[in-house]
Design a protein around this motif. Structure first.
Motif, mmCIF file in Angstrom:
data_model
loop_
_atom_site.group_PDB
_atom_site.id
_atom_site.type_symbol
_atom_site.label_atom_id
_atom_site.label_comp_id
_atom_site.label_asym_id
_atom_site.label_seq_id
_atom_site.Cartn_x
_atom_site.Cartn_y
_atom_site.Cartn_z
ATOM 1 N N ILE A 159 0.845 -1.199 0.000
ATOM 2 C CA ILE A 159 0.000 0.000 0.000
ATOM 3 C C ILE A 159 0.877 1.244 0.000
ATOM 4 C CG2 ILE A 159 -1.596 1.359 1.406
ATOM 5 C CD1 ILE A 159 -3.027 -1.178 2.144
ATOM 6 N N ALA A 160 1.893 1.268 0.851
ATOM 7 C CA ALA A 160 2.790 2.430 0.902
ATOM 8 C C ALA A 160 3.460 2.656 -0.447
ATOM 9 C CB ALA A 160 3.842 2.233 1.992
ATOM 10 N N ARG A 161 3.890 1.601 -1.087
ATOM 11 C CA ARG A 161 4.545 1.725 -2.390
ATOM 12 C C ARG A 161 3.588 2.345 -3.409
ATOM 13 N NH1 ARG A 161 8.883 -1.347 -4.856
ATOM 14 N NH2 ARG A 161 8.764 -1.179 -7.135
ATOM 15 N N GLY A 162 2.335 1.876 -3.439
ATOM 16 C CA GLY A 162 1.355 2.427 -4.367
ATOM 17 C C GLY A 162 1.040 3.883 -4.085
ATOM 18 N N VAL A 163 0.939 4.232 -2.810
ATOM 19 C CA VAL A 163 0.660 5.619 -2.428
ATOM 20 C C VAL A 163 1.813 6.527 -2.830
ATOM 21 C CG1 VAL A 163 0.370 7.155 -0.433
ATOM 22 C CG2 VAL A 163 -0.956 5.035 -0.575
ATOM 23 N N LEU A 164 3.016 6.118 -2.540
ATOM 24 C CA LEU A 164 4.183 6.932 -2.888
ATOM 25 C C LEU A 164 4.296 7.135 -4.398
ATOM 26 C CD1 LEU A 164 6.730 5.341 -0.399
ATOM 27 C CD2 LEU A 164 5.957 7.725 -0.351
ATOM 28 N N ALA A 165 4.064 6.072 -5.151
ATOM 29 C CA ALA A 165 4.179 6.185 -6.608
ATOM 30 C C ALA A 165 3.119 7.120 -7.174
ATOM 31 C CB ALA A 165 4.051 4.801 -7.243
ATOM 32 N N PHE A 166 1.886 7.017 -6.693
ATOM 33 C CA PHE A 166 0.801 7.875 -7.194
ATOM 34 C C PHE A 166 1.074 9.338 -6.850
ATOM 35 C CE2 PHE A 166 -3.177 10.149 -6.642
ATOM 36 C CZ PHE A 166 -3.879 9.829 -7.796
ATOM 37 N N LEU A 167 1.443 9.608 -5.614
ATOM 38 C CA LEU A 167 1.641 10.998 -5.190
ATOM 39 C C LEU A 167 2.858 11.617 -5.873
ATOM 40 C CD1 LEU A 167 0.758 10.724 -1.394
ATOM 41 C CD2 LEU A 167 -0.658 11.626 -3.258
ATOM 42 N N ALA A 168 3.896 10.832 -6.099
ATOM 43 C CA ALA A 168 5.050 11.354 -6.836
ATOM 44 C C ALA A 168 4.659 11.711 -8.268
ATOM 45 C CB ALA A 168 6.182 10.323 -6.829
ATOM 46 N N HIS A 169 3.810 10.880 -8.866
ATOM 47 C CA HIS A 169 3.377 11.118 -10.248
ATOM 48 C C HIS A 169 2.551 12.394 -10.361
ATOM 49 C CE1 HIS A 169 2.316 10.085 -14.362
ATOM 50 N NE2 HIS A 169 1.038 10.263 -14.071
ATOM 51 N N HIS A 170 1.827 12.753 -9.294
ATOM 52 C CA HIS A 170 0.948 13.926 -9.323
ATOM 53 C C HIS A 170 1.515 15.107 -8.536
ATOM 54 C CE1 HIS A 170 -1.823 10.656 -10.480
ATOM 55 N NE2 HIS A 170 -2.402 11.588 -11.198
ATOM 56 N N GLN A 171 2.813 15.103 -8.300
ATOM 57 C CA GLN A 171 3.462 16.200 -7.590
ATOM 58 C C GLN A 171 3.337 17.496 -8.376
ATOM 59 O OE1 GLN A 171 7.716 15.616 -7.060
ATOM 60 N NE2 GLN A 171 7.597 16.463 -4.992
ATOM 61 N N ALA A 172 3.117 18.604 -7.667
ATOM 62 C CA ALA A 172 2.963 19.903 -8.328
ATOM 63 C C ALA A 172 4.261 20.315 -9.018
ATOM 64 C CB ALA A 172 2.551 20.959 -7.313
ATOM 65 N N GLN A 173 4.090 20.930 -10.192
ATOM 66 C CA GLN A 173 5.239 21.378 -10.982
ATOM 67 C C GLN A 173 5.282 22.893 -11.138
ATOM 68 O OE1 GLN A 173 7.485 19.064 -11.956
ATOM 69 N NE2 GLN A 173 6.179 17.510 -10.989
ATOM 70 N N GLU A 174 4.183 23.568 -10.769
ATOM 71 C CA GLU A 174 4.128 25.015 -10.996
ATOM 72 C C GLU A 174 3.331 25.699 -9.898
ATOM 73 O OE1 GLU A 174 2.319 25.340 -14.802
ATOM 74 O OE2 GLU A 174 0.387 24.586 -14.145
ATOM 75 N N GLU A 175 3.423 27.021 -9.872
ATOM 76 C CA GLU A 175 2.691 27.822 -8.891
ATOM 77 C C GLU A 175 1.250 28.028 -9.344
ATOM 78 O OE1 GLU A 175 3.746 29.211 -6.032
ATOM 79 O OE2 GLU A 175 5.914 28.846 -6.143
ATOM 80 N N SER A 176 0.301 27.917 -8.405
ATOM 81 C CA SER A 176 -1.091 28.234 -8.675
ATOM 82 C C SER A 176 -1.770 28.590 -7.360
ATOM 83 C CB SER A 176 -1.827 27.062 -9.335
ATOM 84 O OG SER A 176 -3.232 27.314 -9.376
ATOM 85 N N ALA A 177 -2.170 29.868 -7.234
ATOM 86 C CA ALA A 177 -2.871 30.275 -6.019
ATOM 87 C C ALA A 177 -4.215 29.575 -5.913
ATOM 88 C CB ALA A 177 -3.059 31.793 -6.010
ATOM 89 N N PHE A 178 -4.911 29.397 -7.034
ATOM 90 C CA PHE A 178 -6.231 28.758 -7.038
ATOM 91 C C PHE A 178 -6.145 27.316 -6.548
ATOM 92 C CE2 PHE A 178 -9.582 26.393 -9.430
ATOM 93 C CZ PHE A 178 -10.689 26.966 -8.818
ATOM 94 N N LEU A 179 -5.080 26.617 -6.954
ATOM 95 C CA LEU A 179 -4.905 25.215 -6.563
ATOM 96 C C LEU A 179 -4.045 25.062 -5.318
ATOM 97 C CD1 LEU A 179 -4.221 23.643 -10.088
ATOM 98 C CD2 LEU A 179 -6.405 23.782 -8.860
ATOM 99 N N ASP A 180 -3.584 26.179 -4.740
ATOM 100 C CA ASP A 180 -2.640 26.147 -3.614
ATOM 101 C C ASP A 180 -1.423 25.294 -3.956
ATOM 102 O OD1 ASP A 180 -3.226 27.741 -1.267
ATOM 103 O OD2 ASP A 180 -5.116 26.656 -1.140
#
Length: 704
Positions: free
Chosen positions: A299-320
């Motif tokens: 479970i930890a491996r799957g969570v880490l992989a998903f969150l790394a894949h969706h890590q923020a790449q840019e600034e957005s005040a609307f999306l924090d």
């Protein structure tokens, strides 16, 4: 915004991105009930009637593996339809239902136990409003899309809706036989049942029409659903003890985690909870993974992989959002697509990023899988650099938050309701706000990165992060400690003023290992007083504090995951007996909740003969509530797996009250599986390994 309550006890099924919430009769009658897919309600009504009469409920249950819902019903007196009237209680109806592949399968079986022929007018009332989950929770929209006219065909009913995002959403009800009467809101099947006769109607609901619902489709789908659920459960170790009811709680918690876990491209991911949060959340999933890491590192491996894949790449005040930040939640509904709300992919959680890094370090310790850490390393570096940037901008070096847009969350720790952070006099603090437990997470994240960097032979970087950890530890001890209470305050506000409020948050500091031992003991002692400890679990806020309300969401209620984190922290500093006490209270609460701990419950004190008081709109099931059972047990047993050395460590174990034997079956150590067996022997607890690989796995035992 507080969601509306369901009118009756709900029965829940989930598979992938769809779930159903219905009452005990199997009916969807409005409120928060419905069949949902990707945050959109595909069925807002689905009710069974016998003519004009509602069947009488005999019983309802969901199978132990959380796959099949079954309701037993019987008829009230039926009027004559060309024959004799049917007396009450001669028709048995059995509704069976499961979900598989974004599709609802249902079988309605009718048996006549009367002595004469019965003509049974079986009616299904239905509707599809395609409301977004946030509308179901109570959001009021200025406009909605176009709900198309219902399209009945001889053996199906088609519903369509075009949202304001211009996307078409559809659902189709398909029947195994042509109804004798079909309209835009009702299908009637006129069944003629002789004495002892049985008739069945099969129904499917999905995004598209079924080829032909049938007994074969139903049976095959049920087998596939059960196999998939069994596969999810088998990944995890299993707890067995000398207490049947305790085992039932462990089994229910394990089954609930399997129910909530979806198989994504990046691996298994526990969705937060049903009905409001059946979607990937960052914080919830990370904490669930920490709770279950000793039993199921997958479970930890799957969570880490998903969150790394969706890590923020840019600034957005609307999306924090900011580069390196880890996602708070993601949504797929219409309101997220139109950006009426920022939650399509939202980053407004200050604690998710350090928790992500902490989980990576804990996963590495548990598995020794440095190759996976290498693949994560760019994401871990980016996350840690975000933490450092925010800390560097704070006058005290704290990790703080201030929302970027009015549409975002005003509070961005785990207690994210608007009134959860305040001063001792009840006034709300100005931002940016530095929460006490978040500094503990940041401390743990820096330490984890220092250890991982050392594993990668990057000594200079390791030293840098160790220094950052020590710097934030010293700042917390200097700025958050309230000597008059022997406790830490909840937050430091944007003016540098400490919110001198006693909350459960400092218990998470103990989990992170930040406080010095003397202060940790004082925090633990405070948490175990009646001001916090209800007898069932720990309140989120001490009684007597401003804004204390045992019926509130965050200001005096009991959250099982919060109690579990505090228990793990207290045990970390040596008081395993307190963990046993907290596990006992939570187990006894679970018994009153049919062995399924809710997201939260009210914080009223326990009294003789009393029961825990439910919070009416709590998610049930919820991932980190289910996972709390396993974190509490681990805190009692003192069991750790060292993946680097391929060994099991047990330190001063204690068994739950009334339990003399606990076996943790099929614990994974490297590529081996062993059973870890604990046995009470007088005042001591012994431990040994069993199984084919037992001789190959070292066991280090300290105390007992």
């Amino acid at each position: 915004m507080e969601p509306i309550a369901s009118s009756a006890l709900s029965y829940v099924l989930k598979d992938g991105d769809c779930f159903i919430v219905a009452n005990a009769a199997g009916d969807i009658e409005g409120g928060s009930d419905g069949f949902f897919h990707n945050d959109t309600r595909l069925l807002s009504r689905f009710s069974l009637r016998l003519g004009e009469s509602q069947p009488a409920l005999l019983s309802a249950t969901v199978s132990r593996d959380n796959v099949m819902f079954v309701a037993h019903l019987t008829n009230r007196p039926l009027p004559p339809l060309g024959g004799s009237p049917a007396a009450q209680g001669v028709i048995h109806l059995q509704r069976e239902r499961f979900l598989r592949g974004d599709r609802l399968y249902e079988r309605i079986a009718c048996v006549n136990y009367g002595q004469g022929i019965v003509r049974l007018p079986l009616r299904l009332w239905f509707a599809a409003d395609f409301r977004d989950m946030f509308e179901v929770r109570g959001s009021v929209r200025a406009a909605r899309g176009e709900l198309c006219a219902v399209d009945p065909t001889p053996d199906a009913v088609h519903f369509r809706y075009q949202g304001l995002d211009q996307a078409w959403r559809s659902s189709v009800l398909s029947f195994s036989r042509q109804p004798s009467l079909l309209s835009e809101e009702m299908a009637e099947f006129l069944l003629e049942l002789g004495p002892g006769a049985r008739e069945e109607v099969y129904i499917e609901c999905g995004l598209t029409a079924a080829a032909s619902p049938s007994s074969k489709h139903f049976r095959n789908g049920a087998v596939q659903a059960r196999v998939a659920m069994r596969t999810r459960q088998r990944r995890s170790s299993q707890v067995r003890s000398g207490g049947p009811l305790f085992d039932a709680w462990m089994d229910k918690s394990r089954a609930d985690l399997a129910l909530l876990t979806s198989e994504l491209e990046t691996g298994p991911y526990p969705y937060a909870g049903i009905p409001w949060f059946s979607t990937p959340f960052g914080r919830d999933a990370v904490i669930t993974a920490l709770q279950t890491l000793w039993l199921d590192p997958g479970i930890a491996r799957g969570v880490l992989a998903f969150l790394a894949h969706h890590q923020a790449q840019e600034e957005s005040a609307f999306l924090d959002a900011a580069p390196g930040k880890i996602m708070h939640e993601t949504r797929k509904g219409e309101m997220a697509a139109t950006r009426e709300l920022p939650f399509g992919r939202y980053y407004g959680g200050v604690d998710t990023t350090p928790l992500f890094v902490t989980l990576a370090g804990a996963f590495a310790e548990r598995t020794g899988d440095l190759a996976f850490i290498e693949r994560l390393w760019p994401a871990l570096r980016a996350a840690t650099e975000w933490i450092e940037r925010v800390c560097d901008a704070n006058r005290d070096g704290f990790l703080d938050y201030a929302r970027g847009s009015e549409t975002g969350l005003s509070n961005q720790g785990w207690k994210d309701s608007e009134d959860s952070v305040f001063h001792a006099d009840g006034r709300f603090p100005p931002g940016p706000i530095a929460l006490v437990e978040v500094q503990g997470y940041a401390y743990a994240a820096f330490r984890a990165m220092a250890i991982l960097a050392k594993r990668r032979n990057d000594v200079d970087v390791a030293m840098h992060w160790q220094e950052r950890a020590e710097r934030i530890r010293e700042a917390v001890e200097n700025r958050f400690w309230m000597s008059e209470f022997g406790f830490y305050g909840i937050a430091v506000d944007g003016d540098g003023e400490l919110c001198r409020v006693r909350s459960s948050n400092p218990g998470h500091l103990l989990f992170a290992g930040l406080p010095e031992p003397e202060r940790a003991a004082s925090v633990a002692a405070n948490l175990l007083t009646p001001a916090f400890h209800t007898g069932w679990g720990l309140r989120t806020l001490a009684s007597g504090e401003a804004r204390y309300n045992p019926m509130s969401y965050h200001n005096g209620s009991v959250w099982p995951h919060d109690t579990a984190l505090c228990a793990a922290g207290i045990a970390r500093y040596g008081d395993r007996a307190a963990a046993v006490r907290l596990l006992r209270g939570m187990f006894e609460a679970a018994v009153h909740f049919d062995l399924r701990l809710p997201e939260l419950f009210c914080g009223f004190p326990r009294a003789q003969g009393s029961t825990p008081v439910a919070y009416p709109v709590a998610c049930l099931p919820q991932a980190w509530a289910a996972g709390s059972a396993f974190m509490l047990l681990q805190a009692c047993l003192g069991l750790e797996i060292d993946g680097w050395r391929g060994e099991i460590r047990v330190e001063r174990p204690m068994l739950p009250t009334g339990i003399d034997y606990v076996a943790v079956r099929r614990v994974a150590v490297d590529n081996r599986r062993v059973d870890v067996v604990f046995q009470r022997q007088g005042e001591r607890v012994s431990v040994h390994l069993e199984g084919r690989d037992a001789a190959a796995v070292p066991l280090r035992f300290f105390g007992g």
